[in-house]
Enzyme design. Structure first.
Site, short mmCIF file in Angstrom:
data_model
loop_
_atom_site.label_atom_id
_atom_site.label_comp_id
_atom_site.label_asym_id
_atom_site.label_seq_id
_atom_site.Cartn_x
_atom_site.Cartn_y
_atom_site.Cartn_z
N HIS A 116 -69.45 46.31 -0.87
CA HIS A 116 -69.59 47.20 -0.23
C HIS A 116 -68.82 48.82 -0.45
O HIS A 116 -68.45 49.81 0.14
CB HIS A 116 -69.99 48.13 1.43
CG HIS A 116 -68.88 46.80 2.27
ND1 HIS A 116 -67.52 48.04 2.45
CD2 HIS A 116 -68.83 46.09 2.52
CE1 HIS A 116 -66.79 46.99 3.20
NE2 HIS A 116 -67.32 45.60 3.36
N HIS A 117 -68.49 48.47 -2.06
CA HIS A 117 -67.44 49.72 -2.45
C HIS A 117 -68.07 49.54 -3.93
O HIS A 117 -67.21 50.22 -4.83
CB HIS A 117 -66.09 48.99 -2.66
CG HIS A 117 -65.39 48.46 -1.23
ND1 HIS A 117 -64.38 47.66 -1.21
CD2 HIS A 117 -65.33 48.50 0.23
CE1 HIS A 117 -63.03 47.84 0.40
NE2 HIS A 117 -64.68 48.24 0.76
N ALA A 118 -69.14 50.12 -3.84
CA ALA A 118 -69.79 50.36 -5.18
C ALA A 118 -69.29 51.26 -6.21
O ALA A 118 -68.95 52.32 -5.36
CB ALA A 118 -71.55 50.75 -4.54
#
Ligand SMILES: Cc1cc2nc3c(=O)[nH]c(=O)nc-3n(C[C@H](O)[C@H](O)[C@H](O)COP(=O)(O)OP(=O)(O)OC[C@H]3O[C@@H](n4cnc5c(N)ncnc54)[C@H](O)[C@@H]3O)c2cc1C
Length: 284
Positions: A218-220
């Protein structure tokens, strides 16, 4: 891209007039990998007895831990919910540690609708979350599905062998993290009953398949990167301006050439602070 700034072929595929051919828009998508090793404890946590582990309901009444927090900002709800956390190095680490392991007293194994409520249902779980940072893969892409701004774009992370990590270092790092979590759990055998996720009944290939199918991120970031004028994949200059047009800046997690650090938020705050300094200085 909808405004005509992006890779020419991608824009023309949707009939969008090309204002600026910038191949780097939507390319270079990075992310990290997370998996959780979830254990069943021999006993429930005494501190959670009769607690809902939830926010107050419509009547404004919270559980006992909320009352404790409400009274003097004390108790478990005054913490970030983690029992312990540390950084470590996998066998594929570079200069910096690349693993982050966090112990959570809940049943957490990823994000899906209802995950938070479900995580709090059981009071006998110990989750060891493994985050693999400094990932090698930079092959993800964002492309348009249509010209309708209400449509989500197609976000393709190209995890593991679909991406650019040809040596499989990212997978190895995740596997090393799971092994580390299991070594920790082995030392807690007086309080842990068994491993429920992923479970012990898989061989090495089975574990790889499980990671392949279950790892999430969830660190795009990095799809509009800052770079030098002669870098054909760069989208922005060092002042966050889109190269080749006037009056347009990008300031968010997409500006990094490489995904920064272990978690990304503080780096996003820092580029935001930097961008406001730059914008104020240039508009005095
Ligand atoms: C479930 C989850 C957990 C995370 N946990 C952590 C963590 O523990 N630590 C950490 O460091 N990072 C964490 N991250 C990552 C971090 O939250 C993101 O990397 C960071 O918020 C990205 O910042 P941003 O400014 O690029 O985008 P965002 O924070 O997503 O901001 C984009 C904003 O634009 C708004 N917006 C979108 N479209 C429009 C539009 N058309 N018009 C106007 N506004 C619009 C959105 O509403 C949003 O407010 C997590 C992410 C997720 C999804």
């Amino acid at each position: 891209m909808l405004s005509g700034i992006g890779p020419r072929a991608e824009l023309e595929r949707h009939g969008i007039a090309v204002r600026l051919d910038r191949p780097g828009v939507g390319a270079n998508l990075h992310d990290r990998y997370e998996v959780c090793v979830v254990h069943r404890m021999i006993h429930d946590y005494a501190i959670f007895k009769d607690q809902t582990l939830n926010v107050p309901g419509r009547d404004g009444k919270g559980d006992g831990l909320f009352v404790e927090w409400d009274k003097d900002r004390g108790g478990p709800y005054s913490t970030n919910g983690s029992l312990a956390a540390f950084v470590a190095r996998s066998s594929v680490a570079g200069v910096d540690p690349d693993l982050y392991v966090m112990a959570l007293p809940i049943d957490f194994h990823g994000y899906y609708p209802g995950y938070a409520a479900e995580a709090a249902l059981k009071h006998d779980r110990l989750t060891l979350l493994v985050l693999k940072a400094h990932t090698q893969n930079r092959g993800g892409t964002i492309t348009l599905v249509s010209t309708d701004p209400r449509d989500r774009p197609l976000i393709d992370f190209r995890y593991f062998e679909e991406g650019t990590d040809v040596e499989g270092k990212d997978m190895q790092g995740v596997l090393d993290g799971i092994a580390l979590a299991r070594r920790i759990a082995a030392r807690l055998s007086s309080i842990i009953a068994d491993e429920v996720i992923p479970g012990r009944n898989t061989d090495e290939q089975g574990l790889r398949d499980w990671v392949h199918n279950n790892a999430w991120g969830h660190h795009a970031s990095c799809t509009c990167k800052i770079g030098a004028a002669d870098d054909s994949q760069a989208v922005l200059d060092g002042d966050f301006r889109v190269r080749g047009v006037h009056g347009l800046r990008v300031v968010d997690a997409s500006v990094f050439p490489r995904i920064p650090a272990i978690f990304v938020c503080s780096a996003v705050y820092m580029v935001s602070e930097r961008a406001s300094d730059v914008i104020i200085a240039q508009n005095r």
